[in-house]
Design an enzyme around this catalytic site. Structure first.
Site, PDB file in Angstrom:
ATOM      1  N   LYS A  27       0.831  -1.193   0.000  1.00  0.00           N
ATOM      2  CA  LYS A  27       0.000   0.000   0.000  1.00  0.00           C
ATOM      3  C   LYS A  27       0.873   1.254   0.000  1.00  0.00           C
ATOM      4  O   LYS A  27       0.696   2.164  -0.817  1.00  0.00           O
ATOM      5  CB  LYS A  27      -0.893  -0.030   1.258  1.00  0.00           C
ATOM      6  CG  LYS A  27      -2.167   0.751   1.128  1.00  0.00           C
ATOM      7  CD  LYS A  27      -3.028   0.585   2.384  1.00  0.00           C
ATOM      8  CE  LYS A  27      -3.759  -0.746   2.395  1.00  0.00           C
ATOM      9  NZ  LYS A  27      -4.386  -1.041   3.690  1.00  0.00           N
ATOM     10  N   ARG A  97      -3.363   3.163   8.431  1.00  0.00           N
ATOM     11  CA  ARG A  97      -3.608   1.972   7.612  1.00  0.00           C
ATOM     12  C   ARG A  97      -2.427   1.036   7.643  1.00  0.00           C
ATOM     13  O   ARG A  97      -1.291   1.463   7.580  1.00  0.00           O
ATOM     14  CB  ARG A  97      -3.854   2.376   6.150  1.00  0.00           C
ATOM     15  CG  ARG A  97      -4.658   3.626   5.985  1.00  0.00           C
ATOM     16  CD  ARG A  97      -4.659   4.107   4.550  1.00  0.00           C
ATOM     17  NE  ARG A  97      -5.318   3.194   3.641  1.00  0.00           N
ATOM     18  CZ  ARG A  97      -5.368   3.382   2.329  1.00  0.00           C
ATOM     19  NH1 ARG A  97      -4.769   4.427   1.779  1.00  0.00           N
ATOM     20  NH2 ARG A  97      -5.993   2.521   1.555  1.00  0.00           N
ATOM     21  N   GLY A 106      -8.097  -7.167   3.953  1.00  0.00           N
ATOM     22  CA  GLY A 106      -8.975  -7.349   5.098  1.00  0.00           C
ATOM     23  C   GLY A 106      -8.325  -8.022   6.287  1.00  0.00           C
ATOM     24  O   GLY A 106      -8.981  -8.260   7.295  1.00  0.00           O
ATOM     25  N   MET A 108      -5.617  -6.919   8.106  1.00  0.00           N
ATOM     26  CA  MET A 108      -5.257  -6.011   9.188  1.00  0.00           C
ATOM     27  C   MET A 108      -6.099  -4.742   9.069  1.00  0.00           C
ATOM     28  O   MET A 108      -6.498  -4.349   7.993  1.00  0.00           O
ATOM     29  CB  MET A 108      -3.781  -5.731   9.142  1.00  0.00           C
ATOM     30  CG  MET A 108      -3.035  -6.930   9.696  1.00  0.00           C
ATOM     31  SD  MET A 108      -1.289  -6.795   9.544  1.00  0.00           S
ATOM     32  CE  MET A 108      -1.111  -6.839   7.808  1.00  0.00           C
ATOM     33  N   ARG A 341      -3.398  -1.677  -6.424  1.00  0.00           N
ATOM     34  CA  ARG A 341      -2.596  -2.899  -6.309  1.00  0.00           C
ATOM     35  C   ARG A 341      -2.973  -3.819  -7.447  1.00  0.00           C
ATOM     36  O   ARG A 341      -4.009  -3.623  -8.098  1.00  0.00           O
ATOM     37  CB  ARG A 341      -2.835  -3.577  -4.967  1.00  0.00           C
ATOM     38  CG  ARG A 341      -4.260  -4.037  -4.792  1.00  0.00           C
ATOM     39  CD  ARG A 341      -4.487  -4.685  -3.444  1.00  0.00           C
ATOM     40  NE  ARG A 341      -5.914  -4.900  -3.244  1.00  0.00           N
ATOM     41  CZ  ARG A 341      -6.527  -4.808  -2.075  1.00  0.00           C
ATOM     42  NH1 ARG A 341      -5.856  -4.514  -0.994  1.00  0.00           N
ATOM     43  NH2 ARG A 341      -7.813  -5.031  -1.981  1.00  0.00           N
ATOM     44  N   HIS A 457     -16.408  -8.656   1.005  1.00  0.00           N
ATOM     45  CA  HIS A 457     -15.374  -9.547   1.526  1.00  0.00           C
ATOM     46  C   HIS A 457     -15.489 -10.941   0.918  1.00  0.00           C
ATOM     47  O   HIS A 457     -14.527 -11.510   0.417  1.00  0.00           O
ATOM     48  CB  HIS A 457     -15.483  -9.621   3.057  1.00  0.00           C
ATOM     49  CG  HIS A 457     -14.480 -10.534   3.688  1.00  0.00           C
ATOM     50  ND1 HIS A 457     -14.732 -11.861   3.954  1.00  0.00           N
ATOM     51  CD2 HIS A 457     -13.200 -10.314   4.056  1.00  0.00           C
ATOM     52  CE1 HIS A 457     -13.656 -12.412   4.489  1.00  0.00           C
ATOM     53  NE2 HIS A 457     -12.709 -11.501   4.563  1.00  0.00           N
ATOM     54  N   ARG A 563      -0.837 -48.261 -15.020  1.00  0.00           N
ATOM     55  CA  ARG A 563      -0.765 -49.267 -13.958  1.00  0.00           C
ATOM     56  C   ARG A 563      -1.662 -50.430 -14.341  1.00  0.00           C
ATOM     57  O   ARG A 563      -2.877 -50.293 -14.381  1.00  0.00           O
ATOM     58  CB  ARG A 563      -1.256 -48.678 -12.636  1.00  0.00           C
ATOM     59  CG  ARG A 563      -0.580 -47.411 -12.205  1.00  0.00           C
ATOM     60  CD  ARG A 563      -1.304 -46.925 -10.954  1.00  0.00           C
ATOM     61  NE  ARG A 563      -0.842 -45.645 -10.487  1.00  0.00           N
ATOM     62  CZ  ARG A 563      -1.266 -44.467 -10.955  1.00  0.00           C
ATOM     63  NH1 ARG A 563      -2.149 -44.408 -11.935  1.00  0.00           N
ATOM     64  NH2 ARG A 563      -0.801 -43.364 -10.437  1.00  0.00           N
ATOM     65  N   SER A 806      12.190 -44.302 -14.879  1.00  0.00           N
ATOM     66  CA  SER A 806      11.100 -43.418 -14.491  1.00  0.00           C
ATOM     67  C   SER A 806      11.115 -43.361 -12.969  1.00  0.00           C
ATOM     68  O   SER A 806      11.031 -44.391 -12.300  1.00  0.00           O
ATOM     69  CB  SER A 806       9.772 -43.980 -14.995  1.00  0.00           C
ATOM     70  OG  SER A 806       8.720 -43.196 -14.514  1.00  0.00           O
ATOM     71  N   CYS A 873       7.177 -40.185 -12.525  1.00  0.00           N
ATOM     72  CA  CYS A 873       5.778 -40.593 -12.655  1.00  0.00           C
ATOM     73  C   CYS A 873       5.058 -40.586 -11.315  1.00  0.00           C
ATOM     74  O   CYS A 873       3.943 -41.043 -11.199  1.00  0.00           O
ATOM     75  CB  CYS A 873       5.667 -41.957 -13.322  1.00  0.00           C
ATOM     76  SG  CYS A 873       6.403 -43.262 -12.343  1.00  0.00           S
ATOM     77  N   TYR A 893      11.045 -35.876 -19.301  1.00  0.00           N
ATOM     78  CA  TYR A 893       9.612 -35.617 -19.206  1.00  0.00           C
ATOM     79  C   TYR A 893       9.111 -35.729 -17.781  1.00  0.00           C
ATOM     80  O   TYR A 893       9.786 -36.291 -16.914  1.00  0.00           O
ATOM     81  CB  TYR A 893       8.823 -36.582 -20.104  1.00  0.00           C
ATOM     82  CG  TYR A 893       8.821 -38.012 -19.628  1.00  0.00           C
ATOM     83  CD1 TYR A 893       7.875 -38.458 -18.716  1.00  0.00           C
ATOM     84  CD2 TYR A 893       9.774 -38.925 -20.094  1.00  0.00           C
ATOM     85  CE1 TYR A 893       7.883 -39.765 -18.264  1.00  0.00           C
ATOM     86  CE2 TYR A 893       9.790 -40.232 -19.643  1.00  0.00           C
ATOM     87  CZ  TYR A 893       8.840 -40.649 -18.723  1.00  0.00           C
ATOM     88  OH  TYR A 893       8.850 -41.930 -18.253  1.00  0.00           O
TER      89      TYR A 893
HETATM   90  P1  ADP Z   1      -7.774  -2.523   3.488  1.00  0.00           P
HETATM   91  O1  ADP Z   1      -6.375  -2.955   3.274  1.00  0.00           O
HETATM   92  O2  ADP Z   1      -8.519  -3.395   4.398  1.00  0.00           O
HETATM   93  O3  ADP Z   1      -8.452  -2.217   2.197  1.00  0.00           O
HETATM   94  P2  ADP Z   1      -7.382   0.295   3.769  1.00  0.00           P
HETATM   95  O4  ADP Z   1      -6.279   0.846   4.576  1.00  0.00           O
HETATM   96  O5  ADP Z   1      -7.194   0.324   2.309  1.00  0.00           O
HETATM   97  O6  ADP Z   1      -7.675  -1.165   4.295  1.00  0.00           O
HETATM   98  O7  ADP Z   1      -8.643   1.131   4.171  1.00  0.00           O
HETATM   99  C1  ADP Z   1      -9.945   0.750   4.401  1.00  0.00           C
HETATM  100  C2  ADP Z   1     -10.884   1.723   3.732  1.00  0.00           C
HETATM  101  O8  ADP Z   1     -10.667   3.045   4.192  1.00  0.00           O
HETATM  102  C3  ADP Z   1     -10.682   1.750   2.229  1.00  0.00           C
HETATM  103  O9  ADP Z   1     -11.905   1.815   1.593  1.00  0.00           O
HETATM  104  C4  ADP Z   1      -9.913   3.026   2.017  1.00  0.00           C
HETATM  105  O10 ADP Z   1     -10.149   3.544   0.752  1.00  0.00           O
HETATM  106  C5  ADP Z   1     -10.440   3.927   3.135  1.00  0.00           C
HETATM  107  N1  ADP Z   1      -9.420   4.907   3.497  1.00  0.00           N
HETATM  108  C6  ADP Z   1      -8.189   4.675   3.954  1.00  0.00           C
HETATM  109  N2  ADP Z   1      -7.503   5.809   4.128  1.00  0.00           N
HETATM  110  C7  ADP Z   1      -8.320   6.822   3.785  1.00  0.00           C
HETATM  111  C8  ADP Z   1      -8.174   8.239   3.744  1.00  0.00           C
HETATM  112  N3  ADP Z   1      -7.042   8.837   4.061  1.00  0.00           N
HETATM  113  N4  ADP Z   1      -9.239   8.957   3.346  1.00  0.00           N
HETATM  114  C9  ADP Z   1     -10.373   8.341   3.007  1.00  0.00           C
HETATM  115  N5  ADP Z   1     -10.585   7.035   3.012  1.00  0.00           N
HETATM  116  C10 ADP Z   1      -9.567   6.248   3.402  1.00  0.00           C
HETATM  117 MG    MG Z   2      -7.680  -1.090   0.837  1.00  0.00          MG
END
Ligand code: ADP
Ligand code: MG
Ligand code: MG
Length: 922
Positions: A27, A97, A106, A108, A341, A457, A563, A806, A873, A893
């Site tokens: 990130k 974050r 999701g 952390m 990403r 999710h 076999r 083999s 094999c 192979y």
């Molecule tokens: P995850 O890895 O679980 O997606 P994120 O850190 O990306 O967690 O954030 C969770 C949500 O919060 C995402 O929808 C993200 O876009 C939003 N978010 C994170 N930082 C900001 C920010 N600075 N302003 C507005 N929304 C944010």
């Molecule tokens: Mg995110």
């Protein structure tokens, strides 16, 4: 100078970049990269993964100087934003974050709107003139902070929210007024204090420090650990922490938040894909609380923001040359990008994307080949629902992740895991899923949810796992308490079967029948590309003509293991096999007795000689009958085996077919249960006692190490003779019909040179007889399976006689480790958990030990016979990691089960792209 712990990004330039994922997490690295690309990203800073590492190494203490560095970066951020944390005029709010080098969606948790307190809320209202928004931000902050940082379960807060919604009869959060939200905030603080026994912290610096601690702590929460285990994520330092200025998608109807993919991650179609919610904050979309709108509708609602979004998503896809999964927020019509990403994708999409992008010239063919995880292709090689099968559709949800799933309904992750352990197929039915459900989702055939959209999710995780998922199926009414769901007036209880079609979103009653997959379109193209680069040939393990045909369709270039014993189990054959076994050992005993009597007779005095002669006569007479039945049983089997081989040769016209002579110990063909023994006795006109005597005579203490493989060939030569005769006759018959045959006769469990040379001479003798009788010439080879350590070590001696090797790596693994193949379940899982073994050696070849024997075997074998053909094999032949090893050590192979052939083709291509020079020169 102390190391640099923090990297700033903002105002068009960043200290980090995309290639610093290891240090900044995915990130953070990509926020920096986007900033450098001139894309609007709210500014902030990233605390490195090294800090996380140091934190855990130093007993959860931060490295010296970190606090000052945070302070410094924070002031830089405040200056840039012209706002201050906790300020009553112009407060800065931030998000905290997490983000590791490998994407763990999701796993952390994030805290938004950090910095709010009684002063800051005044400032926020003043600054925005929007009271409702300010209180909405505050209540969200308390919820997230309480949940993520302090472990106050969300439902405590949600219950209060629901209470207000009910009281005022509104459906959605957005309808609550400022006044109500203000009261909610007060109630939130009360529940917070009750649960944590401390007041909600007002000092924003304390809030920030606690949030940072929580992110680092979350690196080792059970969910994160489980996720890393499931996806085999190793060698990371930890998570980074991103502190970033907030932008607000919940400032009114000109604000929004959303998630999008540059192309469709489910089908691969080159069409902008995603969802958004008006007047909402980020987590609302993913949590699936409100059902979001498709991205295309944003064009009507906010045309300017939409066209900017399209512009930036194109820049990002071109820059990263792959599908991007993007988070964005629109604050009062202004677009901000919050994350990008590489998009997770289904196998189907992965193939289409790679082929499309190579055709577009965005990537080259080699990149296209390298980009696909061969293991993922498994998804495409699974059956789909038979279009002709009757479907009793009871509901239709969103087609969130393709696949055809059938199983018993369960309503919680634990039940899913428990039943799956008992080999039951289950479908996990939930209102929505959360990261706690990961284990249960993994154990299920498919996932069905009633809430949430294509980026909920459940949908995201299911696609990542390659699991079928139908999401947001609102017509289902799930009742957790009574463990059932209602739909269209029907009640479906836990344990009943349903079927899910992840491509159409259909939910069907019962078990719907499926059909075999086909290799066509982009998938076929990708395979052709792979074939251009690979050096290894791909064969298949097939015992039946149907398997052989299937494998050939999927690209197999021969059979690496057929076999023969599997043919013995056919319905009308097993009787003959049993008859053969039941009569055969008698012959041995009687013959032994005869030779003993004859010896005695030779040296006996007259009076004793008479007795011996009488005895001898009786035994010889006794011998005659069983002998007849033994050879007649073999005679019965001969034409059946011949027919099997004919069919297989025909299916493999022009390709080599390796046939292994009988391998398992004979007792495996006899019934062990008394009930079945009685039946056999009746059929064979023998007494139950006779059958049982035979079974116990054949009983071995350690059958895996016993009378099997070539040892049978030595002691019951008639069986191998019959098999060789059948093979060569079949080859002659097929050749006559214009079919090109290359039989390779393989002797199993060889451990000495003499064993092989004796048996090989016999094979040649029988083959010669047949060819003479038929007056034909067949090109065939005789080789061996190397599956005992001793054979690998004396491979040079064996190679004097054997024309091919083999590697039977199932047995070789068993014999090298001394682990019984059939009993590993009792301890290997614990070995894996404790890290004593990195991988199950029966799934991924142990290169260090077993692999060394394979290398020695190849090396020694080729030292005598430089053109020795070598393959594998065992089960490992279909495992991408092992295939890479086989390429490296110069095999000719690999052979795997029919449905793994395409996986092997791709893995072999990837291996040769990574390691272009292979030692395989023959
Ligand atoms: P995850 O890895 O679980 O997606 P994120 O850190 O990306 O967690 O954030 C969770 C949500 O919060 C995402 O929808 C993200 O876009 C939003 N978010 C994170 N930082 C900001 C920010 N600075 N302003 C507005 N929304 C944010
Ligand atoms: Mg995110
Ligand atoms: Mg074996």
């Amino acid at each position: 100078m102390s190391p640099k712990y923090i990297y700033f990004f903002g105002n068009g330039s960043a200290e980090g970049s995309a290639d610093m994922k290891h240090l900044l997490g995915g990130k953070g690295a990509n926020l920096a990269e986007m900033t450098n690309l001139g894309i609007p990203v709210p500014p902030g800073f990233t605390i490195t993964t090294e800090v996380c590492d140091a934190y855990y190494k130093k007993n959860q203490q931060y490295p010296e100087g970190l606090a000052e560095e945070i302070e410094r970066n924070l002031s830089q951020l405040e200056k840039l934003m012209g706002a201050k944390l906790g300020d009553a005029e112009n407060p800065l709010l931030v998000s905290v974050r997490s983000g590791a080098a490998a994407s763990m969606p999701g796993m952390m948790d994030t805290v938004l709107n950090l910095g709010l307190n009684p002063d800051a809320i005044k400032g926020l209202m003043k600054k925005t003139g929007n009271e409702r928004f300010a209180w909405d931000a505050y209540r969200r902050f308390i919820t997230m902070f309480g949940d993520v940082v302090m472990g106050v379960e969300r439902h405590h807060f949600e219950e209060i929210l629901d209470k207000y919604k009910k009281k005022t009869r509104v459906k959605s959060d957005t309808e609550l007024t400022a006044e109500q939200l203000k009261n909610i905030v007060e109630e939130f603080k009360v529940i917070y204090k009750k649960k944590t026994r401390e007041s909600f912290p007002h000092d924003p610096k304390v809030q920030l420090q606690k949030a940072i601690n929580a992110v680092f702590a979350s690196w080792n929460n059970p969910r994160a650990i489980k996720y890393r285990q499931l996806y085999d994520i190793k060698g990371l330092l930890g998570t980074a922490v991103n502190v970033q200025a907030m932008v607000f998608g919940n400032m009114g109807n000109d604000s929004a938040t959303g998630v999008c993919f540059t192309r469709n991650p489910s089908t691969g179609e080159n069409k902008f894909y995603g969802e958004f919610l008006i007047n909402a904050q980020g987590e609302d979309v993913v949590a699936g609380i409100r059902t979001p709108e498709p991205i295309a509708d944003l064009e009507k609602e906010m045309p300017d923001a939409y066209s900017q979004l399209v512009k930036y998503k194109n820049i990002l896809e071109n820059h990263f040359k792959d599908v991007q999964d993007i988070e964005f927020t629109i604050q009062e019509s202004r677009l901000f990008m919050l994350q990008t990403r590489t998009g997770k994708r289904t196998a189907r999409a992965a193939v289409k994307l790679a082929v499309d992008m190579a055709r577009e010239g965005l990537i080259d063919k080699k990149t296209a080949i390298s980009r696909i995880d061969p293991g993922q292709l498994d998804q495409l090689l699974h059956p789909t629902f038979d279009p002709k099968a009757k479907r009793e559709i009871v509901a239709v949800g969103l087609p969130a992740s393709p696949g055809a799933a059938t199983g018993r309904v369960v309503f919680c992750a634990e039940d899913a895991e428990r039943l799956a352990e008992k080999n039951e197929k289950v479908i996990l039915v939930r209102k929505e899923t959360s990261p706690e459900d990961i284990g249960g989702m993994h154990a299920s055939q498919g996932i069905l949810t009633t809430r949430g959209g294509m980026t909920s999710h459940a949908a995201v995780v299911a696609r990542g796992m390659g699991k079928c998922c139908v999401a947001g199926c609102g017509s289902l009414n799930v009742d957790y308490k009574n463990q059932n769901f209602k739909v269209n007036g029907r009640v479906i209880k836990k344990g009943e079967y349903i079927s899910l079609d992840g491509s159409s979103g259909e939910v069907m009653l019962g078990q719907v029948s499926t059909i075999e997959p086909k290799l066509s379109g982009d998938f076929a193209t990708l395979m052709e590309w792979a074939d251009e680069y690979r050096k290894l040939k791909i064969r298949t393990n097939a015992d039946t003509p149907e398997d052989a045909r299937k494998a050939r369709e999927l690209g197999a270039e021969g059979i690496g293991l057929c076999r023969t014993e599997h043919m013995f189990f056919g319905e009308n054959r097993i009787d003959s096999v049993r008859q053969m076994i039941l009569s055969a050992p008698d012959v041995k005993n009687l013959k032994a007795k005869i030779s003993f009597l004859e010896k005695e007779l030779a040296k006996a005095a007259n009076d004793k000689a008479d007795v011996l002669k009488k005895e001898l006569m009786l035994v010889k007479k006794e011998l005659k009958e069983p002998l007849v039945s033994y050879s007649s049983a073999l005679k019965n089997l001969l034409p059946m085996q011949r027919r099997d081989f004919e069919q297989i040769f025909k299916a493999m016209d022009g390709l080599p077919v390796t046939i292994r002579l009988l391998d398992p110990p004979l007792h495996e063909f006899l019934p062990q249960e008394e009930y079945n023994q009685k039946e056999i006795a009746k059929k064979m006109k023998l007494s139950l006692k006779e059958i049982q005597e035979k079974v116990s005579a054949l009983h071995e203490l350690n059958p895996m190490l016993g009378h099997r493989g070539c040892r049978l060939g030595v002691t019951y030569p008639e069986i191998y003779d019959m098999q060789v005769q059948a093979i060569i006759e079949a080859a002659c018959n097929m050749k006559k019909k214009g079919i090109t045959v290359y039989p390779e006769i393989m002797l199993p469990i060889i451990s000495t040179e003499q064993e092989f040379s004796v048996l090989k001479d016999n094979v040649h003798k029988i083959a010669k007889d047949v060819m003479q009788k038929k007056n034909m010439q067949i090109e065939y080879m005789v080789g061996t399976m190397i599956e005992l350590p001793r054979a690998a070590l004396i491979a040079d001696k064996i190679a004097k006689h054997a024309e091919f090797f083999s590697f039977g790596t199932n047995d070789l693994t068993q014999m090298t480790f001394g682990f019984s193949r059939d009993d590993v379940g009792s301890f290997v899982p614990e070995y894996l958990e404790k890290g004593i073994l990195e991988k199950d050696p029966f799934q991924v070849l142990d290169q260090e030990g077993t692999g060394q024997l394979v290398e020695i075997g190849i090396h020694k074998g080729r030292s005598i016979r430089s053109n020795l053909k070598v393959g594998i094999c065992g089960e490992h032949g279909g495992n991408p990691q092992t295939i890479s090893f086989c390429h490296k050590i110069g095999m000719n192979y690999v052979s795997c089960s029919p449905f793994r052939v395409p996986i092997a083709r791709l893995a072999a291509a990837q291996a040769s792209l990574q390691q272009p020079v292979s030692r395989a020169t023959v």
